[in-house]
Scaffold this active site. Structure first.
Site, PDB file in Angstrom:
ATOM      1  N   HIS A  93      -7.956  -5.277   4.432  1.00 10.56           N
ATOM      2  CA  HIS A  93      -9.174  -4.642   3.894  1.00 10.56           C
ATOM      3  C   HIS A  93     -10.237  -5.692   3.551  1.00 10.56           C
ATOM      4  CE1 HIS A  93      -7.378  -0.552   3.303  1.00 10.56           C
ATOM      5  NE2 HIS A  93      -6.277  -1.249   3.204  1.00 10.56           N
ATOM      6  N   ASN A 103      -6.786   5.841   1.272  1.00 14.40           N
ATOM      7  CA  ASN A 103      -7.294   5.642   2.631  1.00 14.40           C
ATOM      8  C   ASN A 103      -7.978   6.915   3.112  1.00 14.40           C
ATOM      9  OD1 ASN A 103      -6.453   3.002   3.047  1.00 14.40           O
ATOM     10  ND2 ASN A 103      -4.535   3.573   4.048  1.00 14.40           N
ATOM     11  N   HIS A 121      -6.058  -1.933  -8.124  1.00 14.11           N
ATOM     12  CA  HIS A 121      -4.599  -2.006  -8.274  1.00 14.11           C
ATOM     13  C   HIS A 121      -4.061  -0.594  -8.483  1.00 14.11           C
ATOM     14  CE1 HIS A 121      -0.631  -2.939  -9.305  1.00 14.11           C
ATOM     15  NE2 HIS A 121      -0.777  -3.333 -10.547  1.00 14.11           N
ATOM     16  N   TYR A 135      -0.590  -5.747  -5.643  1.00 12.49           N
ATOM     17  CA  TYR A 135      -2.035  -5.793  -5.906  1.00 12.49           C
ATOM     18  C   TYR A 135      -2.433  -6.825  -6.950  1.00 12.49           C
ATOM     19  CZ  TYR A 135      -2.676  -2.018  -2.651  1.00 12.49           C
ATOM     20  OH  TYR A 135      -2.710  -1.289  -1.489  1.00 12.49           O
TER      21      TYR A 135
HETATM   22 FE1  HDE Z   1      -2.966  -1.770   0.300  1.00 12.80          FE
HETATM   23  N1  HDE Z   1      -3.298  -3.721  -0.184  1.00 12.80           N
HETATM   24  N2  HDE Z   1      -1.010  -2.168   0.566  1.00 12.80           N
HETATM   25  N3  HDE Z   1      -2.630   0.152   0.941  1.00 12.80           N
HETATM   26  N4  HDE Z   1      -4.894  -1.364   0.094  1.00 12.80           N
HETATM   27  C1  HDE Z   1      -4.492  -4.273  -0.454  1.00 12.80           C
HETATM   28  O1  HDE Z   1      -4.919  -5.725  -2.258  1.00 12.80           O
HETATM   29  C2  HDE Z   1      -0.372  -3.270   0.136  1.00 12.80           C
HETATM   30  C3  HDE Z   1      -1.437   0.683   1.307  1.00 12.80           C
HETATM   31  C4  HDE Z   1      -5.497  -0.140   0.188  1.00 12.80           C
HETATM   32  O2  HDE Z   1     -11.231  -2.256  -1.502  1.00 12.80           O
HETATM   33  C5  HDE Z   1      -4.381  -5.686  -0.964  1.00 12.80           C
HETATM   34  O3  HDE Z   1      -6.749  -6.441  -3.361  1.00 12.80           O
HETATM   35  C6  HDE Z   1       1.039  -3.147   0.344  1.00 12.80           C
HETATM   36  C7  HDE Z   1      -1.514   2.125   1.375  1.00 12.80           C
HETATM   37  C8  HDE Z   1      -6.917  -0.267   0.023  1.00 12.80           C
HETATM   38  O4  HDE Z   1     -10.356  -3.966  -2.545  1.00 12.80           O
HETATM   39  C9  HDE Z   1      -2.866  -5.905  -1.029  1.00 12.80           C
HETATM   40  C10 HDE Z   1       1.228  -1.929   0.944  1.00 12.80           C
HETATM   41  C11 HDE Z   1      -2.800   2.426   1.025  1.00 12.80           C
HETATM   42  C12 HDE Z   1      -7.142  -1.625  -0.189  1.00 12.80           C
HETATM   43  C13 HDE Z   1      -2.328  -4.603  -0.493  1.00 12.80           C
HETATM   44  C14 HDE Z   1      -0.060  -1.313   1.064  1.00 12.80           C
HETATM   45  C15 HDE Z   1      -3.484   1.186   0.769  1.00 12.80           C
HETATM   46  C16 HDE Z   1      -5.870  -2.283  -0.142  1.00 12.80           C
HETATM   47  C17 HDE Z   1      -5.195  -6.694  -0.220  1.00 12.80           C
HETATM   48  C18 HDE Z   1       2.523  -1.312   1.440  1.00 12.80           C
HETATM   49  C19 HDE Z   1      -3.464   3.814   0.964  1.00 12.80           C
HETATM   50  C20 HDE Z   1      -8.486  -2.315  -0.397  1.00 12.80           C
HETATM   51  C21 HDE Z   1      -6.363  -7.046  -1.111  1.00 12.80           C
HETATM   52  C22 HDE Z   1       3.368  -0.913   0.406  1.00 12.80           C
HETATM   53  C23 HDE Z   1      -2.847   4.689  -0.012  1.00 12.80           C
HETATM   54  C24 HDE Z   1      -8.901  -2.275  -1.830  1.00 12.80           C
HETATM   55  C25 HDE Z   1      -6.076  -6.402  -2.361  1.00 12.80           C
HETATM   56  C26 HDE Z   1     -10.281  -2.887  -1.973  1.00 12.80           C
HETATM   57  C27 HDE Z   1      -5.685  -3.647  -0.341  1.00 12.80           C
HETATM   58  C28 HDE Z   1      -1.000  -4.368  -0.397  1.00 12.80           C
HETATM   59  C29 HDE Z   1      -0.253  -0.040   1.683  1.00 12.80           C
HETATM   60  C30 HDE Z   1      -4.883   1.141   0.415  1.00 12.80           C
HETATM   61  C31 HDE Z   1      -2.332  -7.112  -0.314  1.00 12.80           C
HETATM   62  C32 HDE Z   1       2.087  -4.169  -0.006  1.00 12.80           C
HETATM   63  C33 HDE Z   1      -0.365   3.090   1.706  1.00 12.80           C
HETATM   64  C34 HDE Z   1      -7.961   0.839   0.073  1.00 12.80           C
HETATM   65  O5  HDE Z   1      -2.419  -6.073  -2.342  1.00 12.80           O
END
Ligand code: HDE
Length: 693
Positions: free
Chosen positions: A72, A145, A336, A359
């Site tokens: 993202h 999402n 987060h 997060y």
């Molecule tokens: Fe994320 N995801 N994600 N994700 N995600 C990040 O956090 C992660 C997942 C989502 O505009 C990271 O600050 C794991 C689902 C959004 O700043 C990180 C898993 C959904 C955003 C991270 C998922 C999301 C992130 C990278 C699997 C929808 C952007 C930068 C378990 C429900 C937020 C950060 C923004 C961002 C980890 C799966 C949505 C690495 C480990 C499912 C919208 O922490």
């Protein structure tokens, strides 16, 4: 907005430093006499190390970038507020979901997932839809999402999945694209991805605008009410403007013409006062119903069909303020999924559980230490008191001798808060079992909902999905991977797999296609709201255009909240039939058809000849036609449409193609403009696709 509503804005204002006739200074407040030259021995150098102003300026510049988000990375944010329609006290004690008099300030960040920070907006990808509510009880982040399911079921596989979709290691190619071997290899080897892949191959992955996409919390969360009773809940955001997508060919061209397409659209809508609105919807399940479905509600690759568990609309988010500074706000905002308030809790969804770790962890690298919650955009409006101290970039100055609990020297300050006074208490869910590395059998069905998605699509959407598979797999070099993908998707729908196979030179597989779970009309974009409001029209004209016509058109468009750009052969003001000059916003050189929703050609002999003298004019109209857009022409303008092959339909029966409107001199008037606006509201005339096949 009353004073109460403005708390977050006021907090941010305290950090805003506006230069208004101020003296230029160093970071130490010393006034600077010369910002044009470094300190040298004589005008031809060398430069002297003593120049502290030069060193400070350059050192700051050298460190102006922070690591981009690992996923993202490319995103765009805006401020807004949330209002609640009716109290949800029956389900939750969260104050912002029970007190309808509140206007909760919030910040949203929309994003793509795979691309780097500088990549294009219009790539085929999932869009992040993250909302930070600044509630009186602390920050609540709904980090979702624009698709209601996810690729994988267990968080431990997230690094693998992301490694597969990101550019390949030897050469970091391709940027922001899933059309490459490692991604499809992962898909073919991990069939739990099947349902999400159907969404990603659909138009949902190509939003026309951030303002025109749905949002989903994805996981099953838990509401807890004042009595401590729990309910399962899924969150939805429904855009007031409907759900609409671009065309694949168009997205690729926009990626070059305007890589900032989606962020520019959002920025301009807010600047113009067309505040984007999204209604909050919830799906509620009683705890006793946890096992009454043919899927596991803890499995994030499954959705709850709206036809079975209706979405109740409970409130509205309005985005009404752009950022002052992209870096300070959008880049530094830290979401987060674990930022929660009393009345909302987690479930044991293994994807959600893993996110709860990730997060905070990722911010330590990205934002450089544990104090990122003190950055203005991340600060809650609720007061913060605890015994945490020190660390990189600590801003708060905590006076006092004690920084531990329990203490006697400061009377145990800050004090714990009982649950009935607002202290967060985790839901007391009973759990028992053995520690094992395993997944429940109830997660085993990877295909029924993928099949439901396919069978819920209109024929046009189905043909777009097939084309998307053919494009993506057409870029995969390994024939073995291509074939395996066809084999996997034959288990979703035989017809789908056969059509994919034909396009990529693979062998159709006779699979055992899953029976669709059901049909869910809500999954099709064709069933969503249609409106012309906030759409963009290119009005093409040349010398001698009919002033009265163009003025009446612009008035009608403005009344329908449609914006228009005058596009002429160059940027020199164009003279109308009564001598009035109109100033073009774009020329045929600067404008691109893909950046508009519709085209209007105002026809008068001389003007049309003028437009036709530049070959780009016919190309402009042809492209709009190929992208199923509304096209209108008056009088002689039909000659330009003819040059663009936009006036004969494929059947050759003389009828106009769908969405092409023509008016002779005598027909130009209010009702023609109304038809034009109604046609724009259709978004695209997709039937042209079937007409031309
Ligand atoms: Fe994320 N995801 N994600 N994700 N995600 C990040 O956090 C992660 C997942 C989502 O505009 C990271 O600050 C794991 C689902 C959004 O700043 C990180 C898993 C959904 C955003 C991270 C998922 C999301 C992130 C990278 C699997 C929808 C952007 C930068 C378990 C429900 C937020 C950060 C923004 C961002 C980890 C799966 C949505 C690495 C480990 C499912 C919208 O922490």
């Amino acid at each position: 907005m009353n004073e109460k509503d403005n708390v977050k804005q006021k907090q941010l204002d305290a950090y805003r430093v506006k230069d208004n006739g101020e003296a230029l200074t160093t970071n130490q407040g010393l006034r600077v006499e010369d910002d044009e030259h470094s300190l040298k021995v004589g005008p031809r150098g060398p430069t002297i190390m003593e120049d502290f102003h030069f060193r400070e300026k350059m050192t700051h510049f050298d460190h102006e970038r922070i690591p981009e988000r690992v996923v993202h990375a490319r995103g765009f944010g805006a401020h807004g507020e949330f209002e609640l329609y009716e109290s949800l006290a029956k389900y939750t004690k969260a104050k912002f979901l029970t007190d309808t008099s509140l206007r909760t300030p919030l910040f949203v960040r929309f994003s793509t997932v795979a691309g780097s920070r500088g990549s294009s907006d219009t790539v085929r990808d999932v869009r992040g839809f993250a909302v930070k509510f600044y509630t009186e009880e602390g920050n609540y982040d709904l980090v979702g999402n624009n698709m209601p399911v996810f690729f994988i079921q267990d968080a431990v596989k997230f690094p693998d999945f992301i490694h597969a979709v990101k550019p390949e290691p030897p050469n970091e190619i391709p940027q922001a694209s899933s059309a490459h071997d490692t991604f499809w290899d992962f898909v073919s080897m991990n069939t739990e991805t099947a349902h999400m892949i159907m969404w990603v191959m659909s138009g949902r992955a190509l939003p026309r605008s951030f303002r025109m996409m749905e949002g989903f919390g994805v996981h099953t969360f838990r509401f807890v009410n004042e009595e401590g009773k729990g309910h399962f809940v899924k969150f939805h955001w429904k855009p007031k403007l409907g759900v609409h997508s671009l065309v694949w060919d168009e997205t690729q061209k926009i990626a070059g013409k305007d890589p900032d397409f989606n962020r520019r659209d959002l920025w301009h809508a807010i600047e113009h006062g067309d505040y984007p609105e999204f209604e909050l919807g919830i799906q509620i399940l009683k705890e006793e119903d946890e096992f009454s479905f043919d899927f596991d509600i803890l499995d994030s690759t499954k959705l709850w069909p709206e036809e079975i568990v209706p979405v109740q609309i409970v409130g509205k988010m309005t985005l009404n303020r752009n950022t002052d500074n992209f870096f300070a706000e959008t880049e530094q905002v830290a979401f987060h999924v674990g930022n929660i308030v009393p009345g909302i809790d987690f479930t044991n969804d293994p994807l959600l559980q893993g996110r709860l770790f990730s997060y905070t962890d990722t911010q330590l690298t990205r934002l450089g230490g544990p104090n990122f919650a003190e950055i203005p955009i991340n600060r809650p409006i609720a007061p913060v008191h605890n015994n945490q101290r020190d660390g990189m970039h600590r801003m708060t100055i905590n006076p006092g001798q004690t920084s531990y609990h329990k203490n006697s020297l400061a009377n145990n300050d800050p004090a714990q808060v009982p649950a009935n006074k607002g202290g967060y208490r985790h839901y007391e869910e009973k759990v028992e079992g053995r520690k094992i590395k395993a997944r429940s059998n109830s997660f085993d069905d990877h295909f029924s909902q993928a099949s439901m998605f396919w069978h819920s699509m209109s024929p046009i959407e189905q043909s777009q999905i097939v084309d998307a598979f053919r494009f993506e797999l057409g870029k995969v070099m390994s024939k073995q991977v291509r074939q395996r993908v066809v084999d996997v998707f034959s288990q979703v729908a035989e017809g789908l797999a056969e059509q994919i196979a034909v396009g990529i030179g693979a062998t159709p597989t006779k699979g055992v296609a899953a029976a669709p779970a059901a049909i869910s009309p809500a999954l099709s974009m064709m069933t969503k709201t249609k409106t012309a409001a906030t759409r963009k029209v290119a009005v093409m004209l040349g010398t001698g255009y009919r002033t009265a016509e163009v003025q009446a058109l612009l008035k009608a468009l403005t009344a329908a909240k449609v914006t228009a750009d005058i596009v002429a052969i160059n940027l020199v003001p164009v003279r109308g039939d009564d001598g009035t000059l109109i100033e073009p916003q774009q020329s045929l050189l600067t404008a691109a058809s893909v950046l508009y929703d519709a085209v209007y050609v105002s026809g008068e002999a001389q003007g049309v000849d003028e437009l036709l003298s530049d070959i780009a004019s016919a190309g402009f109209v042809r492209e709009a036609f190929q992208h199923y857009k509304t096209i209108a022409a008056t009088g002689d303008g039909v000659r330009l449409l003819a040059a663009a092959d936009a006036v004969h339909d494929a059947r050759g029966d003389g009828a106009h193609p769908i969405g092409v409107l023509l008016a002779g001199q005598e027909d130009i008037g209010a009702s023609f403009f109304t038809s034009f606006i109604e046609a724009i509201a259709q978004h695209r005339h997709w039937d042209r696709l079937l007409q031309n096949r």
